[in-house]
Design a protein around this motif. Structure first.
Motif, PDB file in Angstrom:
ATOM      1  N   THR A  26     -11.179 -38.430 -35.143  1.00  0.00           N
ATOM      2  CA  THR A  26      -9.822 -37.878 -35.159  1.00  0.00           C
ATOM      3  C   THR A  26      -9.862 -36.377 -34.920  1.00  0.00           C
ATOM      4  O   THR A  26      -9.028 -35.825 -34.199  1.00  0.00           O
ATOM      5  CB  THR A  26      -9.147 -38.176 -36.506  1.00  0.00           C
ATOM      6  N   PHE A  27     -10.838 -35.718 -35.513  1.00  0.00           N
ATOM      7  CA  PHE A  27     -10.949 -34.264 -35.442  1.00  0.00           C
ATOM      8  C   PHE A  27     -11.085 -33.789 -34.002  1.00  0.00           C
ATOM      9  O   PHE A  27     -10.499 -32.772 -33.615  1.00  0.00           O
ATOM     10  CB  PHE A  27     -12.149 -33.816 -36.277  1.00  0.00           C
ATOM     11  N   ILE A  28     -11.839 -34.528 -33.188  1.00  0.00           N
ATOM     12  CA  ILE A  28     -12.095 -34.092 -31.810  1.00  0.00           C
ATOM     13  C   ILE A  28     -11.141 -34.730 -30.810  1.00  0.00           C
ATOM     14  O   ILE A  28     -11.254 -34.469 -29.608  1.00  0.00           O
ATOM     15  CB  ILE A  28     -13.550 -34.409 -31.406  1.00  0.00           C
ATOM     16  N   ALA A  29     -10.186 -35.560 -31.278  1.00  0.00           N
ATOM     17  CA  ALA A  29      -9.272 -36.240 -30.356  1.00  0.00           C
ATOM     18  C   ALA A  29      -8.415 -35.221 -29.604  1.00  0.00           C
ATOM     19  O   ALA A  29      -7.920 -34.247 -30.187  1.00  0.00           O
ATOM     20  CB  ALA A  29      -8.385 -37.216 -31.114  1.00  0.00           C
ATOM     21  N   ASP A  30      -8.223 -35.447 -28.319  1.00  0.00           N
ATOM     22  CA  ASP A  30      -7.431 -34.538 -27.488  1.00  0.00           C
ATOM     23  C   ASP A  30      -6.003 -34.437 -28.019  1.00  0.00           C
ATOM     24  O   ASP A  30      -5.338 -35.444 -28.264  1.00  0.00           O
ATOM     25  CB  ASP A  30      -7.394 -35.038 -26.044  1.00  0.00           C
ATOM     26  N   GLY A  31      -5.543 -33.210 -28.192  1.00  0.00           N
ATOM     27  CA  GLY A  31      -4.159 -32.971 -28.579  1.00  0.00           C
ATOM     28  C   GLY A  31      -3.867 -33.127 -30.043  1.00  0.00           C
ATOM     29  O   GLY A  31      -2.740 -32.855 -30.487  1.00  0.00           O
ATOM     30  N   TYR A  32      -4.862 -33.538 -30.862  1.00  0.00           N
ATOM     31  CA  TYR A  32      -4.524 -33.782 -32.266  1.00  0.00           C
ATOM     32  C   TYR A  32      -4.352 -32.482 -33.050  1.00  0.00           C
ATOM     33  O   TYR A  32      -3.601 -32.452 -34.032  1.00  0.00           O
ATOM     34  CB  TYR A  32      -5.578 -34.662 -32.943  1.00  0.00           C
ATOM     35  N   ALA A  33      -5.014 -31.432 -32.653  1.00  0.00           N
ATOM     36  CA  ALA A  33      -4.823 -30.154 -33.344  1.00  0.00           C
ATOM     37  C   ALA A  33      -3.361 -29.719 -33.259  1.00  0.00           C
ATOM     38  O   ALA A  33      -2.751 -29.310 -34.257  1.00  0.00           O
ATOM     39  CB  ALA A  33      -5.738 -29.086 -32.753  1.00  0.00           C
ATOM     40  N   ASP A  34      -2.785 -29.822 -32.069  1.00  0.00           N
ATOM     41  CA  ASP A  34      -1.377 -29.460 -31.892  1.00  0.00           C
ATOM     42  C   ASP A  34      -0.473 -30.406 -32.678  1.00  0.00           C
ATOM     43  O   ASP A  34       0.489 -29.974 -33.317  1.00  0.00           O
ATOM     44  CB  ASP A  34      -1.035 -29.500 -30.408  1.00  0.00           C
ATOM     45  N   ARG A  35      -0.796 -31.689 -32.649  1.00  0.00           N
ATOM     46  CA  ARG A  35       0.040 -32.674 -33.345  1.00  0.00           C
ATOM     47  C   ARG A  35      -0.011 -32.461 -34.855  1.00  0.00           C
ATOM     48  O   ARG A  35       1.010 -32.506 -35.543  1.00  0.00           O
ATOM     49  CB  ARG A  35      -0.417 -34.093 -32.996  1.00  0.00           C
ATOM     50  N   LEU A  36      -1.216 -32.212 -35.387  1.00  0.00           N
ATOM     51  CA  LEU A  36      -1.341 -32.006 -36.818  1.00  0.00           C
ATOM     52  C   LEU A  36      -0.627 -30.736 -37.256  1.00  0.00           C
ATOM     53  O   LEU A  36       0.003 -30.695 -38.326  1.00  0.00           O
ATOM     54  CB  LEU A  36      -2.818 -31.952 -37.212  1.00  0.00           C
TER      55      LEU A  36
END
Length: 782
Positions: A470-480
């Motif tokens: 989950t940590f390295i998933a594309d776009g998840y930083a922005d989503r979180l």
């Protein structure tokens, strides 16, 4: 002909589609034909001007041509058959008006218009879309012709000839042309429609096949408004292969046909129903999730009533509601994921697709807004449905040992059944074929944030566990970051704990960590000391905090059983990382954490995970008492250590005095070499190399044989050792080192050293003591 048409096209909807399809085909031909007629009319106007007889004004005739041209331009814009027919009727009336103006004043007008009265209806006959258009348009044309054209006196035979041309040639020919073309278009459409239906229909069940279903669904989803609800139901017959294997494919085909009939009976004409493949079926309906779940349940009950030779037919269902901008395949994938959960949770049941974390969070905010006020903010914890239980949050406090207060809370995911009992973690997190670990991980973040905004103090950190995937998933930083802000949190208050026990690419995590830091998140590595954790991963990810696995607080060195925690904490501090120790369960472990200079601690002693935050006062007292115990123990430990090494200091000073008096080495160290813990006595020169031989003591015999290649201290120089450097800095003062692992003996040792000036130059004399025995005091600083 009209009756025949109705017989072949009994469905008004089908007839309407035929006329619209014919309109698409006729537009280009009608545009070209009418445009050519305008040109022919202008040629006729030009020819009329060559005749010397009086004529109507040219402007009127050209105006007719202009109106005809405008009607030609209107044909491509005609969207309905009736509008197309109305344009045709208007065109013929204007054309007649132009002809009437053009022949005004001529001596023999019939010579000019008779060919037109015959040719125009004949040429127009194939262009009329329907028989009604044809009869109306032709009747109005002839009625207007006899009304507008001048009725001058002419011989009777002329009337007969004109009637023959119109009645015997013009009208029959136009009728034949119209209905011949109409029949051709109709048969072509019926064939085309039949082929389309065959291509779009599953031959066994009569339902749409997969290709037609997807194509129609794409059109529907593209056309819906944002506020319109659409849902998909995906179902799969349970154990259908066994039915074919045991009873034959004929029985299986009959069962599929019965299921298709159930689907058709329970759905409406606005729903799309498809046999998606094999024993899989799909339904697309214009309703929300709740209505779709109700329909799926009705279908499940109806299918369960279908008998099969070895029992009853059952089916598992997955239901998903369409999200704005989502394609049909993504919608069906989510429904299929819910179907898999239904299969793996027992079959013959209905499961709904899981909500997105952001949707879950919005539901939290919506519920809080509806309840309103302080009561809602501090009310009961929110629960979120997941499979056959609810997801809830428990929070475990973390304490700053130096500040002696709560500074953060780790959010831990729990499952709760309908009766309020907790789902055992071994069951909740058990690997399943249908289990999407990342989906549960992402959902947990929204659940925790929704509950944390209600439960946590305003200045506390929230520790969120996150899987490496989950940590390295594309776009998840922005989503979180979006989810955090929607919860009313600041990203700076959220610490992401990367679960080291789950592995993952260190390069990917290092890049992802930099991205999360740009959003303001803090990074922690969890479970250090377990799984694939190592110092290289830490140094490349560069976390802000390192959470040590609980076993490390109980880990000790081999032989002396001394805790390794102080050295590990010192190493991590030097690398620029704060340290959290987990699993603090006893007072002794809390004391060790304080003594080891740990920054933060958590564990059952300091607070168990719970839905509600417990008052921290009693824990504050425990931490304070641990500091008191350490302060008292440090003085006691120092006294014990000093009393243990003081005899060796005294004996070393005596040996130094004897050496300075000129006594040989063996005699100078004779007394010191008899002390119980003495391994050897030695003299080092200014460069740290041994002078002469060492004098062995009683502990010499315990030397480990496995270190023979480095067992001879005369082969090395020791000026880099603290016991040498400290002695040189304090000449004439006996210096005691901290315990170290001796290369010569392979055991924990302590060196007592003294720098002095011999006749041969500066030297350091010393004694190495065996400090491996259990129960020996260690320096208070260790």
């Amino acid at each position: 002909m009209s009756a025949t048409s109705t017989q072949h096209l009994p469905d008004p909807g089908l007839r309407d589609r035929f006329h619209r399809r014919a309109l698409e085909h006729q537009r280009p031909l009608s545009t070209v034909t009418t445009a050519y007629t305008v040109v022919a009319f202008l040629c006729m106007v030009g020819a009329r001007n060559l005749v010397g007889a009086p004529a109507a004004p040219l402007a009127y005739r050209l105006l007719c041509a202009l109106v005809l041209l405008l009607l030609v331009l209107a044909i491509p814009a005609a969207k309905s058959p009736w509008l197309f027919g109305a344009i045709g009727v208007a065109y013929m009336q204007v054309l007649l008006a132009g002809l009437a103006l053009n022949i005004a004043g001529l001596a023999q007008p019939l010579l000019w218009v008779l060919p037109a009265l015959v040719a125009i209806p004949v040429c127009a006959a194939p262009l009329w879309l329907t028989p009604a258009h044809f009869f109306i348009g032709s009747a109005l044309f002839y009625a207007a012709a006899f009304a507008l054209l001048p009725g001058e006196a002419h011989p009777h035979d002329v009337d007969v000839v004109m009637g023959m041309w119109i009645v015997a040639i013009g009208v029959p020919t136009s009728i034949v042309f119209h209905f011949a073309f109409y029949r051709f278009r109709r048969n072509h459409f019926l064939l085309e429609n039949q082929l389309a239906e065959l291509a779009a229909t599953d031959p066994l069940t009569g339902l749409q096949n997969r290709r037609a279903f997807v194509k129609q669904a794409e059109r529907r989803l593209d056309a819906i408004m944002p506020d319109v609800q659409v849902s998909a139901i995906f179902l799969d017959l349970d154990n259908f292969k066994s039915l074919n294997d045991r009873c034959g494919h004929a029985i299986g085909d009959h069962a599929l046909h019965q299921v298709a009939q159930v689907l058709m009976d329970e759905t409406t004409g606005n729903d799309s129903v498809s046999r998606f493949g094999g024993e899989e079926f799909a339904v697309l309906l214009h309703d929300g999730l709740d209505r779709a779940l109700q329909l799926a349940e009705r279908l499940r009950v109806a299918i369960a009533a279908i008998e099969r030779p070895d029992g009853s037919l059952t089916a598992s269902f997955g239901v998903a509601e369409h999200r704005h901008g989502e394609s049909i395949m993504v919608l069906l994938d989510r429904a299929d994921e819910a179907l898999l959960r239904a299969k793996h949770s027992g079959r013959n049941r209905v499961c709904a697709a899981r909500a997105l974390p952001l949707e879950t969070l919005r539901r939290v905010a919506s519920d809080a807004h509806e309840e309103g006020g302080e009561e809602s903010e501090r009310g009961a914890a929110q629960r979120y449905r997941w499979e056959d239980f609810y997801l809830i949050s428990h929070f475990q406090p973390l304490y700053s040992l130096s500040h002696q207060k709560q500074v953060g809370f780790e959010a831990l995911l729990r499952g709760e059944k309908d009766d309020g009992t907790l789902v055992p973690p071994a069951v909740m997190f058990a690997p399943k074929p249908s289990n999407d670990e990342s989906a549960l991980d992402r959902a947990s973040h929204a659940v925790h944030l929704g509950n944390a905004c209600r439960a946590l103090p305003g200045d506390a950190w929230l520790f969120l566990n996150i899987l490496p995937a989950t940590f390295i998933a594309d776009g998840y930083a922005d989503r979180l970051a979006t989810i955090v802000r929607s919860a009313g949190f600041e990203t700076e208050r959220v610490i992401l704990e990367i679960l080291e026990s789950h592995g993952g690419s260190v390069d990917d995590m290092s890049r992802a960590a930099a991205l999360y830091r740009e959003y303001g998140f803090l990074i922690a590595v969890d479970d250090f000391g377990a799984g694939q954790s190592n110092l290289d991963r830490l140094l490349r990810i560069r976390p802000d905090l390192v959470k040590l696995d609980g076993e490390l607080i109980r880990a000790t060195t081999h032989g002396t059983e001394q805790p390794i925690l102080p050295k590990l904490v010192s190493l991590l501090h030097q690398a620029g990382m704060l340290v959290v120790v987990e699993g603090v369960e006893t007072t002794d472990e809390l004391i060790l954490a304080v003594e080891s200079n740990v920054d933060f601690a958590q564990g059952y002693l300091l607070g168990r995970p719970a839905a509600e935050i417990a008052p921290p006062e009693s824990v504050h007292r425990q931490i304070d008492e641990a500091f008191d115990v350490i302060a008292q123990g440090r003085a006691h430990q120092h006294a014990l250590f000093e009393s243990e090494v003081e005899p060796y200091r005294i004996a070393l000073r005596i040996a130094a005095d004897v050496l300075l008096a000129g006594t040989i080495v063996d005699d100078a160290f004779a007394t010191l070499a008899t002390f119980e813990r003495c391994i050897s006595c030695f003299i080092l020169d200014a460069s740290g190399r041994q002078i002469g031989h060492e004098v062995p003591g009683p502990a010499w015999s315990k030397e480990g044989a496995s270190l023979h290649p480095v067992a001879n201290p005369r082969d090395a120089r020791w000026d880099h050792r603290p016991y040498f450097r400290n002695a040189v800095l304090l000449p004439g003062v006996t210096v005691t080192s901290n315990p170290y692992l001796s290369l010569a003996s392979g055991r924990p040792c302590i060196a007592v050293t003294l720098a002095l000036q011999l006749a041969t130059g500066r030297a350091v004399i010393g004694v190495e003591l065996d400090w491996a025995e259990l129960g020996l005091p260690w320096p208070a600083g260790e």
